[in-house]
Scaffold this motif. Structure first.
Motif, short mmCIF file in Angstrom:
data_model
loop_
_atom_site.label_atom_id
_atom_site.label_comp_id
_atom_site.label_asym_id
_atom_site.label_seq_id
_atom_site.Cartn_x
_atom_site.Cartn_y
_atom_site.Cartn_z
N LEU A 196 -3.29 13.98 -0.70
CA LEU A 196 -2.80 15.74 -0.40
C LEU A 196 -3.65 16.04 1.09
CD1 LEU A 196 -1.44 18.12 -0.83
CD2 LEU A 196 -3.40 18.85 -2.31
N GLN A 197 -4.94 15.63 0.92
CA GLN A 197 -5.62 16.11 2.00
C GLN A 197 -5.40 15.36 3.43
OE1 GLN A 197 -10.09 16.94 1.47
NE2 GLN A 197 -9.62 16.84 -0.68
N VAL A 198 -5.07 13.93 3.20
CA VAL A 198 -4.47 13.14 4.29
C VAL A 198 -3.30 13.77 4.89
CG1 VAL A 198 -3.87 10.96 4.88
CG2 VAL A 198 -5.82 11.29 3.67
N PHE A 199 -2.25 13.68 3.92
CA PHE A 199 -0.91 14.11 4.11
C PHE A 199 -0.92 15.43 4.90
CE2 PHE A 199 1.23 10.90 1.18
CZ PHE A 199 1.57 9.82 2.48
N LEU A 200 -1.72 16.58 4.42
CA LEU A 200 -1.83 17.90 4.79
C LEU A 200 -2.37 17.71 6.32
CD1 LEU A 200 -2.95 20.01 2.28
CD2 LEU A 200 -0.84 20.52 3.34
N GLY A 201 -3.35 16.84 6.70
CA GLY A 201 -3.72 16.64 7.78
C GLY A 201 -4.93 17.39 7.93
N ILE A 202 -5.55 17.58 6.89
CA ILE A 202 -6.77 18.75 7.13
C ILE A 202 -7.87 17.76 7.91
CG2 ILE A 202 -8.65 19.46 5.47
CD1 ILE A 202 -6.75 19.74 3.33
N PRO A 203 -8.40 18.54 9.03
CA PRO A 203 -9.48 17.67 9.79
C PRO A 203 -10.62 17.33 8.87
CG PRO A 203 -8.43 19.76 10.92
CD PRO A 203 -7.89 19.68 9.51
N TRP A 204 -11.37 16.27 9.20
CA TRP A 204 -12.41 15.75 8.80
C TRP A 204 -12.16 15.36 7.34
CZ3 TRP A 204 -16.20 15.44 11.90
CH2 TRP A 204 -16.33 16.50 13.20
N ALA A 205 -10.90 15.19 6.82
CA ALA A 205 -10.74 14.77 5.19
C ALA A 205 -11.18 13.44 5.27
CB ALA A 205 -9.35 15.18 4.84
N LEU B 199 0.52 0.60 7.74
CA LEU B 199 -0.71 1.30 8.14
C LEU B 199 -0.95 1.64 9.74
CD1 LEU B 199 -3.44 0.75 5.52
CD2 LEU B 199 -1.91 2.60 5.53
N ASP B 200 -0.86 0.41 10.42
CA ASP B 200 -0.81 0.33 11.84
C ASP B 200 0.35 1.09 12.56
OD1 ASP B 200 -2.28 -0.55 14.36
OD2 ASP B 200 -0.54 -1.75 14.39
N ALA B 201 1.44 0.91 12.04
CA ALA B 201 2.51 1.47 12.67
C ALA B 201 2.78 3.07 12.49
CB ALA B 201 3.86 0.78 12.21
N LEU B 202 2.38 3.49 11.29
CA LEU B 202 2.25 4.92 10.96
C LEU B 202 1.02 5.67 11.14
CD1 LEU B 202 4.27 4.75 7.61
CD2 LEU B 202 5.17 5.33 10.07
N ALA B 203 0.09 5.00 11.84
CA ALA B 203 -1.18 5.51 12.10
C ALA B 203 -2.01 6.10 11.06
CB ALA B 203 -1.14 6.64 13.26
N LEU B 204 -1.99 5.45 9.80
CA LEU B 204 -2.65 5.97 8.58
C LEU B 204 -3.60 5.06 8.27
CD1 LEU B 204 0.74 6.44 6.54
CD2 LEU B 204 -0.89 8.23 7.40
N ASP B 205 -4.83 5.63 7.98
CA ASP B 205 -5.89 4.89 7.94
C ASP B 205 -6.15 4.66 6.25
OD1 ASP B 205 -7.26 4.87 10.41
OD2 ASP B 205 -7.69 7.10 10.11
N PRO B 206 -6.79 3.57 5.84
CA PRO B 206 -6.96 3.32 4.30
C PRO B 206 -7.88 4.34 3.83
CG PRO B 206 -7.42 1.28 5.79
CD PRO B 206 -7.13 2.31 6.57
N ILE B 207 -7.41 4.86 2.60
CA ILE B 207 -8.47 6.03 2.13
C ILE B 207 -9.63 5.63 1.44
CG2 ILE B 207 -8.04 8.08 0.76
CD1 ILE B 207 -5.21 8.06 0.88
N ALA B 208 -10.59 5.52 2.20
CA ALA B 208 -11.79 5.01 1.48
C ALA B 208 -12.36 6.02 0.27
CB ALA B 208 -13.24 5.37 2.44
N THR B 209 -12.82 4.92 -0.75
CA THR B 209 -13.42 5.57 -1.94
C THR B 209 -14.29 4.41 -2.45
OG1 THR B 209 -12.70 6.49 -4.05
CG2 THR B 209 -11.39 4.66 -3.26
N SER B 210 -14.55 4.55 -3.70
CA SER B 210 -15.60 3.88 -4.40
C SER B 210 -15.21 3.70 -6.11
CB SER B 210 -16.98 4.22 -3.88
OG SER B 210 -17.42 5.38 -4.62
N ARG B 211 -15.81 2.61 -6.58
CA ARG B 211 -15.58 2.58 -8.12
C ARG B 211 -16.73 1.61 -8.46
NH1 ARG B 211 -10.16 -1.03 -7.73
NH2 ARG B 211 -10.93 -2.72 -6.88
N GLU B 212 -16.92 1.81 -9.76
CA GLU B 212 -18.12 1.26 -10.65
C GLU B 212 -17.56 0.04 -11.12
OE1 GLU B 212 -21.51 2.17 -14.13
OE2 GLU B 212 -20.14 3.79 -13.43
N VAL B 213 -18.10 -1.02 -10.97
CA VAL B 213 -17.79 -2.43 -11.48
C VAL B 213 -18.68 -2.79 -12.62
CG1 VAL B 213 -17.23 -4.94 -11.08
CG2 VAL B 213 -16.93 -2.93 -9.44
N ALA B 214 -18.42 -2.68 -14.03
CA ALA B 214 -19.34 -2.95 -14.82
C ALA B 214 -19.88 -4.29 -15.08
CB ALA B 214 -18.49 -2.56 -16.25
#
Length: 642
Positions: A226-235, A169-184
């Motif tokens: 898709l949104q990250v790889f497309l480089g969509i601003p603000w994604a 991730l550091d070498a390719l300047a990619l950020d972890p893709i933030a999300t959330s999930r429910e833990v029952a």
């Protein structure tokens, strides 16, 4: 943090700019209006070795390959089961930090793996041994002179995956893709991030991949990739804000549930009740209350006992009256019946005119019958019948019938009254039993028990106060932050939708051009959506990705990723590192002419797109027909690749 993003949030929420910035920083939300330029990933060398165990024989093997770093690298064979997919899967193991679809058999054979990559401007060398299925080795960052400038060791599969995640991730300047999930199990929503392994899902195209980008449909990972790889601003900002909002909403709801479990009472109400309990214990009002309750219960018991006694006596009298009334009624009914029978007999016998003896049947003289009429002597027994006043049986019957009717009506009223008294008696008896239990309970509990109840309630209230105090102390302002996070999500979403329109439209055009080059010539238009949905207009009809054939889906997926690479080159957007793997396209129900079209198009790609693509399929002659020999790794008839 640019002022524009924070200012828009401040305007929507009415909060100060400093307050908004503090909330965004606290939840690790950064604005990303301009994604960084994509960095390339290239495999420079792959080596692995070990021992095959076939038919009770152990055969050592060693594979060493330095593929071309630009263009298409082909792995082809004339036969199946010669190791094509195993090479690709071992390559992925080294790139991902964990295996994807490498068979357990091959994974057990491999004892050593060495792979070298160029990730952006970094040369990465991954070397590990495998013992009992567990990798242990080192990840090295190497400078241009070949010297190791940094080294990360690992000795478990999980640590290997984690180390590769941070390095790549550091070498390719990619950020972890933030999300959330429910833990029952925790009953809450937690923040997490899809890391490097999720990105690598967009590198491989095989029969197990079902989404247009990435590995699986049914989740929002495809649209986020898709949104990250497309480089969509603000994604990236949108993903961070949306995940933080969901987690904060969960915390707020959890806090409300816990307060609800405390009876929805305020701290002041709890404290007031504690003071009231303390006062009752101190002045003895609890004892007085207990004595008053016992006295009231005893009075009620006495009243009910008197009432039960009276109702019992009344019920007994009424039962006796009903019994006597029934006996009198029956006597009158018998008398009435006797009168009715005598009247019937008189009417019957009075109409008789005997002409002979009823015993011997000897006929009477006519003179005897005449004498009965004139002198009043009975023609049967010759007895003189005295003329007396005739009894009025009809009047007697009428009077007796009225007496019977009156008595029946009176008896019904008495019986009804007796039933009501009996029901009242039964209810009073039940009430008396309940009153007896109340007296017994209050007498057994006494005033000491009442005070004990108060002390137990006080202890419970103290526990509730402590719980509330802890919640207040640990309150980090989630409810206050939520309004800012909701606005942050909405503002970022507006920005993404505004910026994505042009990028998606152009990407759809590039995908359409590419699928036509890949053999789908009847495709007229492709619409790519932000949620990773795709509309295919072909043959005068509209189709979706899932309704395409397996071979068509493969070509659309390849076209989509290649379009990302083209967009990056043409418009300076796009984040895909240009590393692709296609495993056995013929498995995707593609006819040979379609495979030929695909291979021909792939061979032509390096002219317009910078990528390193690996394609594995069957047919060495087919490979040499479309690709230069130095780009081919071949296993001819009866040969294996390793």
């Amino acid at each position: 943090m640019t002022s524009t993003y924070a200012q828009k949030i401040a305007q929507r929420t009415g909060r100060s700019l400093d307050d908004v910035r503090a909330v965004l920083a606290r939840h690790h939300i950064v604005d990303a209006p301009t994604p960084p330029v994509s960095r390339q990933l290239r495999l420079k060398r792959l080596q692995f070795s070990g021992e095959k165990h076939v038919h009770h024989e152990t055969v050592p093997f060693k594979f060493d390959w330095s593929p071309q770093q630009e263009g298409v690298n082909v792995i082809a064979s004339d036969d199946n089961l010669v190791g094509k997919s195993s090479i690709l899967q071992t390559m992925l193991w080294a790139v991902r930090g964990e295996p994807k679809s490498l068979t357990a058999t091959v994974q057990g054979w491999i004892k050593n793996v060495v792979a070298e990559f160029q990730a952006g401007d970094r040369h990465v060398r991954v070397a590990f041994d495998v013992e009992d299925g567990v990798p242990h080795g080192v990840i090295e960052l190497i400078n241009k002179d070949g010297a190791v400038i940094h080294s990360l060791g690992f000795f478990t599969a999980e640590l290997f995956k984690s180390q590769m995640n941070s390095v790549m991730l550091d070498a390719l300047a990619l950020d972890p893709i933030a999300t959330s999930r429910e833990v029952a199990s925790l009953e809450k929503v937690v923040m997490y991030a899809d890391g490097w392994a999720a990105y690598t899902g967009a590198f491989l195209f095989d029969s197990e991949s079902s989404a247009i980008i990435g590995e699986h449909t049914g989740t929002d990972l495809a649209q986020r990739l898709l949104q990250v790889f497309l480089g969509i601003p603000w994604a990236t900002t949108l993903f961070q804000a949306r995940a933080a909002k969901r987690v904060t909403e969960s915390l707020v709801q959890s806090r409300k549930r816990r307060l609800g479990q405390l009876g929805d009472r305020s701290v002041q109400q709890l404290q007031d009740r504690l003071e009231e309990i303390a006062r009752q214990i101190a002045d003895g009002s609890a004892q007085q209350t207990a004595l008053a309750q016992l006295d009231a219960a005893q009075r009620r018991y006495d009243e009910l006992a008197e009432k039960v006694s009276q109702l019992k006596a009344t019920s007994t009298v009424l039962d006796a009256e009903v019994l006597a009334g029934n006996e009198e009624l029956n006597n009158k009914k018998r008398s009435l019946l006797e009168i009715e029978e005598e009247m019937a007999a008189s009417r019957f016998f009075g109409r008789l005119s005997p002409t002979c003896c009823p015993r011997c049947t000897r006929a009477f003289d006519k003179s005897r019958i005449d004498r009965e009429r004139t002198a009043g002597d009975c023609s049967v027994c010759l007895t003189h019948v005295e003329q007396t006043e005739e009894i009025n049986c009809g009047a007697l019957k009428e009077g007796l019938s009225k007496e019977v009717s009156k008595l029946e009506k009176l008896l019904r009223a008495v019986a009804t009254n007796a039933g009501e008294v009996k029901n009242e008696f039964e209810q009073a008896r039940k009430d008396l039993e309940g009153a007896a239990r109340d007296v017994s309970r209050l007498a057994a509990g006494g005033t000491a028990q009442e005070e004990q109840k108060l002390r137990l309630e006080a202890a419970k209230l103290e526990g509730m106060l402590e719980a509330v105090s802890k919640m207040v102390q640990t309150d980090t302002g989630e409810e206050s932050d939520l309004a800012v996070l909701e606005a942050a999500t909405d503002v970022a979403k507006d920005q993404v939708e505004s910026e994505a329109e042009a990028v998606l439209e152009r990407s759809g055009e590039l995908i359409c051009e590419m699928v036509q080059r890949l053999g789908m010539r009847d495709v007229e238009r492709v619409v790519l959506k932000r949620n990773a949905g795709v509309e295919i207009h072909k043959g005068g009809s509209l189709s979706t990705f899932t309704r395409l054939s397996a071979g068509e889906r493969l070509r659309v997926r390849i076209a989509t990723v290649i379009a990302l690479l083209q967009a990056a080159q043409q418009f300076g957007v796009g984040r895909h590192p240009g590393f692709l793997i296609i495993d056995s396209p013929a498995k995707e129900e593609m006819a040979d002419p379609n495979v030929e079209e695909l291979l021909e198009s792939l061979a032509d790609l390096p002219r317009t797109v910078n990528l390193q693509l690996f394609a594995a399929f069957r047919g060495t002659q087919r490979a040499l027909k479309h690709f230069q020999e130095d780009h081919c790794l071949l296993a001819r008839a009866n040969q294996t690749l390793w």
